[in-house]
Design a protein around this motif. Structure first.
Motif, PDB file in Angstrom:
ATOM      1  N   THR A 193     -98.342  67.479 -20.052  1.00 12.61           N
ATOM      2  CA  THR A 193     -98.536  66.080 -19.667  1.00 12.61           C
ATOM      3  C   THR A 193     -99.996  65.663 -19.834  1.00 12.61           C
ATOM      4  N   ALA A 194    -100.922  66.585 -19.531  1.00 14.02           N
ATOM      5  CA  ALA A 194    -102.340  66.287 -19.718  1.00 14.02           C
ATOM      6  C   ALA A 194    -102.673  66.095 -21.194  1.00 14.02           C
ATOM      7  N   THR A 195    -101.999  66.854 -22.069  1.00 10.48           N
ATOM      8  CA  THR A 195    -102.192  66.659 -23.513  1.00 10.48           C
ATOM      9  C   THR A 195    -101.723  65.271 -23.935  1.00 10.48           C
ATOM     10  N   VAL A 196    -100.578  64.863 -23.404  1.00 10.82           N
ATOM     11  CA  VAL A 196    -100.094  63.502 -23.678  1.00 10.82           C
ATOM     12  C   VAL A 196    -101.083  62.468 -23.150  1.00 10.82           C
ATOM     13  N   LEU A 197    -101.653  62.741 -21.978  1.00  9.62           N
ATOM     14  CA  LEU A 197    -102.637  61.824 -21.404  1.00  9.62           C
ATOM     15  C   LEU A 197    -103.874  61.705 -22.294  1.00  9.62           C
ATOM     16  N   PHE A 198    -104.319  62.825 -22.844  1.00 12.84           N
ATOM     17  CA  PHE A 198    -105.479  62.800 -23.739  1.00 12.84           C
ATOM     18  C   PHE A 198    -105.188  61.984 -25.001  1.00 12.84           C
ATOM     19  N   LEU A 199    -104.009  62.183 -25.571  1.00 14.72           N
ATOM     20  CA  LEU A 199    -103.637  61.420 -26.758  1.00 14.72           C
ATOM     21  C   LEU A 199    -103.490  59.933 -26.439  1.00 14.72           C
ATOM     22  N   LEU A 200    -102.954  59.644 -25.267  1.00 17.89           N
ATOM     23  CA  LEU A 200    -102.815  58.244 -24.860  1.00 17.89           C
ATOM     24  C   LEU A 200    -104.179  57.599 -24.651  1.00 17.89           C
ATOM     25  N   THR A 201    -105.140  58.377 -24.140  1.00 15.01           N
ATOM     26  CA  THR A 201    -106.492  57.839 -23.961  1.00 15.01           C
ATOM     27  C   THR A 201    -107.120  57.500 -25.311  1.00 15.01           C
ATOM     28  N   LEU A 202    -106.929  58.360 -26.295  1.00 16.71           N
ATOM     29  CA  LEU A 202    -107.415  58.050 -27.646  1.00 16.71           C
ATOM     30  C   LEU A 202    -106.741  56.791 -28.186  1.00 16.71           C
ATOM     31  N   LEU A 203    -105.447  56.653 -27.913  1.00 15.19           N
ATOM     32  CA  LEU A 203    -104.733  55.451 -28.351  1.00 15.19           C
ATOM     33  C   LEU A 203    -105.287  54.214 -27.669  1.00 15.19           C
ATOM     34  N   GLU A 204    -105.630  54.336 -26.396  1.00 15.60           N
ATOM     35  CA  GLU A 204    -106.158  53.174 -25.673  1.00 15.60           C
ATOM     36  C   GLU A 204    -107.550  52.781 -26.178  1.00 15.60           C
ATOM     37  N   VAL A 205    -108.329  53.768 -26.616  1.00 13.49           N
ATOM     38  CA  VAL A 205    -109.618  53.441 -27.237  1.00 13.49           C
ATOM     39  C   VAL A 205    -109.393  52.597 -28.490  1.00 13.49           C
ATOM     40  N   ALA A 206    -108.401  53.015 -29.294  1.00 15.81           N
ATOM     41  CA  ALA A 206    -108.076  52.233 -30.493  1.00 15.81           C
ATOM     42  C   ALA A 206    -107.541  50.860 -30.126  1.00 15.81           C
ATOM     43  N   VAL A 207    -106.695  50.781 -29.099  1.00 19.17           N
ATOM     44  CA  VAL A 207    -106.144  49.491 -28.675  1.00 19.17           C
ATOM     45  C   VAL A 207    -107.255  48.563 -28.185  1.00 19.17           C
TER      46      VAL A 207
END
Length: 227
Positions: A193-207
């Motif tokens: 889940t933390a890995t998913v959170l890290f990827l989501l954080t990268l996505l939010e930077v792009a967003v």
């Protein structure tokens, strides 16, 4: 006491002073100002190159009359970009998650483009309300629909920016809460889940970067129709 997930979107205060003022002022302090030297350092050179390239790309489809908006649109882009990215840091507040602030940017700038079109080329500006070759029975309906779509533009600008940032921040908080809850019980699932959170954080930077660009790009397209 159980706190709501939406408390993160409330404007924080410290000793009775609203911290949204600091959040709105900080982006302007982070960017170094150019010096009077013949050669600038690497940071200033990179910053100047980025601003010049962005301004050229933004104003490429515009007529010469729209180039007067270069400083305003570029400054708005840098402000929204910095504010969105700073809001991803811990213990910070994102002013652009407030619909009132986004509408405060969208409505005056959209209205300025409409006024420019009505003043400089009223025939062309009013011609957007009725496409050429429309059958006579459909003329009243199309005029009403196009008028409504015209007045929905600023609302769409503000709601798009607010909804994207709010949804991203809320999703990050939900997954982060799941990580803390699962860590003592199921460490393997918590790590995944933390890995998913890290990827989501990268996505939010792009967003955060994309939404700032889309906001300014749509404003430039509205301006293009009226200059």
């Amino acid at each position: 006491m159980m706190l709501s997930f939406f408390d993160q979107f409330m404007s924080p205060t410290f000793m009775g002073i609203s911290l949204i003022t600091l959040a709105l002022t900080l982006p302007w302090i982070l960017y170094p100002t150019p010096t009077s030297r013949w050669l600038n350092n690497r940071v200033l050179t990179l910053q100047g190159w980025f601003v010049n390239r962005f301004t050229q790309q933004l104003l490429l489809p515009l007529n010469v009359g729209g180039h007067k908006w270069a400083i305003m649109l570029t400054s708005l882009m840098l402000f929204l970009l910095t504010t969105n990215l700073l809001g991803l840091l811990p213990y910070t507040f994102t002013p652009t998650t407030q619909l009132s602030l986004n509408m405060g940017f969208a409505v005056p700038l959209w209205l300025a483009t409409v006024i420019i079109g009505m003043r400089n080329q009223p025939t062309v500006a009013l011609g957007h309300l009725l496409p050429e070759g429309t059958p006579v029975p459909l003329i009243p309906v199309l005029i009403i629909i196009e008028t409504i779509s015209l007045f929905i533009r600023p609302l769409a600008l503000g709601v798009r920016l607010t909804a994207n940032l709010t949804a991203g921040h809320l999703l990050i908080q939900l997954i982060a809460t799941a990580v803390f809850v699962l860590l003592p019980m199921m460490p393997t699932v918590a790590i995944l889940t933390a890995t998913v959170l890290f990827l989501l954080t990268l996505l939010e930077v792009a967003v955060a970067m994309i939404q700032a660009y889309v906001f300014v790009l749509l404003l430039s397209l509205y301006l293009q129709e009226n200059v």
